[in-house]
Design a protein around this motif. Structure first.
Motif, PDB file in Angstrom:
ATOM      1  N   ARG A  13     -32.815  -3.837 -52.187  1.00 18.83           N
ATOM      2  CA  ARG A  13     -33.707  -4.629 -51.527  1.00 18.83           C
ATOM      3  C   ARG A  13     -33.034  -5.883 -51.330  1.00 18.83           C
ATOM      4  O   ARG A  13     -33.141  -6.672 -50.238  1.00 18.83           O
ATOM      5  N   LYS A  17     -31.244  -7.775 -47.999  1.00 16.79           N
ATOM      6  CA  LYS A  17     -31.957  -9.084 -47.615  1.00 16.79           C
ATOM      7  C   LYS A  17     -31.043 -10.154 -47.377  1.00 16.79           C
ATOM      8  O   LYS A  17     -30.700 -10.987 -46.491  1.00 16.79           O
ATOM      9  N   ARG A  85     -30.375  -4.500 -39.426  1.00 21.28           N
ATOM     10  CA  ARG A  85     -32.013  -4.105 -39.834  1.00 21.28           C
ATOM     11  C   ARG A  85     -32.405  -2.662 -39.488  1.00 21.28           C
ATOM     12  O   ARG A  85     -32.970  -1.994 -40.245  1.00 21.28           O
TER      13      ARG A  85
END
Length: 167
Positions: A13, A17, A85
Motif C-alpha cells: 500500500r 502510493k 492506478r
C-alpha cells in the motif's frame, strides 16, 4: 519476507502510493528524458512499472485487467499514471479475492526459475523500488520536483523552512 498476505498488503500500500506519486509528478515533456541515449526514458520506466504488475503476477495464473506491456509507451504522463492506478487496483482486488496466506507457499515457474508466490511478491516490490529510484534521478535531470518517498525531498525541506541535509 511476507508471512501473510496482510503483510504484503501493508507494505505494498505504501510503496504503491509512492510509485503513484512519482508517476503523477511526471509531465508529458519529461517522458523522453534519458540518462543517456539508448537507455530507458522516464516514460518507458513509468510504463514498465505500470505494465509489470500484470505481466509478472499473471505468470502465477492469477488473471486481472491491467496495462498491456506489449503496447507502446503512451504519449501522456496522465495515461501512464492512470494505467498504474488501474492495474494496481485490479491486481490487489484479484489477490484479495483469490489468494490466501497459503498461496504464499505455492511454487511457479517464473523466468526459468521456481519461485514461491512470496518470492514473486518480494521481487515485485523490490523491482518497483529499483525503477522508481532510477526515475527520481531522471526527474531531477528533467527539472521536475521529486516527491519525498522516505522522508522530505529537497523542495519539501525548503517548504518547512529547513536546510536539506547535504551529507
Amino acid at each position: 519476507m511476507f508471512r501473510s498476505m496482510d503483510d504484503f498488503y501493508e507494505v505494498w500500500r505504501d510503496e504503491a502510493k509512492g510509485t503513484q506519486q512519482v508517476l503523477e509528478s511526471l509531465t508529458d515533456e519529461s517522458l523522453h528524458q534519458e540518462f543517456t541515449e539508448g537507455y530507458r526514458s522516464l516514460g518507458r520506466l513509468g510504463w514498465h512499472l505500470a505494465t509489470t504488475l500484470e505481466e509478472m503476477v499473471s505468470l502465477t495464473g492469477l488473471q486481472f485487467s491491467g496495462a498491456d506491456f506489449s503496447k507502446p509507451v503512451p504519449d501522456t504522463a496522465e495515461e501512464i499514471a492512470e494505467a498504474y492506478r488501474f492495474t494496481n487496483q485490479s491486481m490487489i482486488t484479484a489477490m484479495k479475492e483469490n489468494w490466501t496466506d497459503e498461496t504464499l507457499d505455492e511454487e511457479h515457474d517464473l523466468y526459468g526459475e521456481t519461485w514461491t508466490v512470496a518470492t514473486l511478491l518480494k521481487v515485485l516490490l523490490l523491482h518497483q523500488v529499483h525503477h522508481r529510484a532510477q526515475m527520481t534521478v531522471l526527474m531531477r535531470q528533467a527539472g521536475l520536483k521529486v516527491p519525498g518517498l522516505y522522508g522530505p525531498a529537497k523542495e519539501e525541506w525548503a517548504a518547512m523552512g529547513a536546510e536539506p541535509p547535504i551529507v
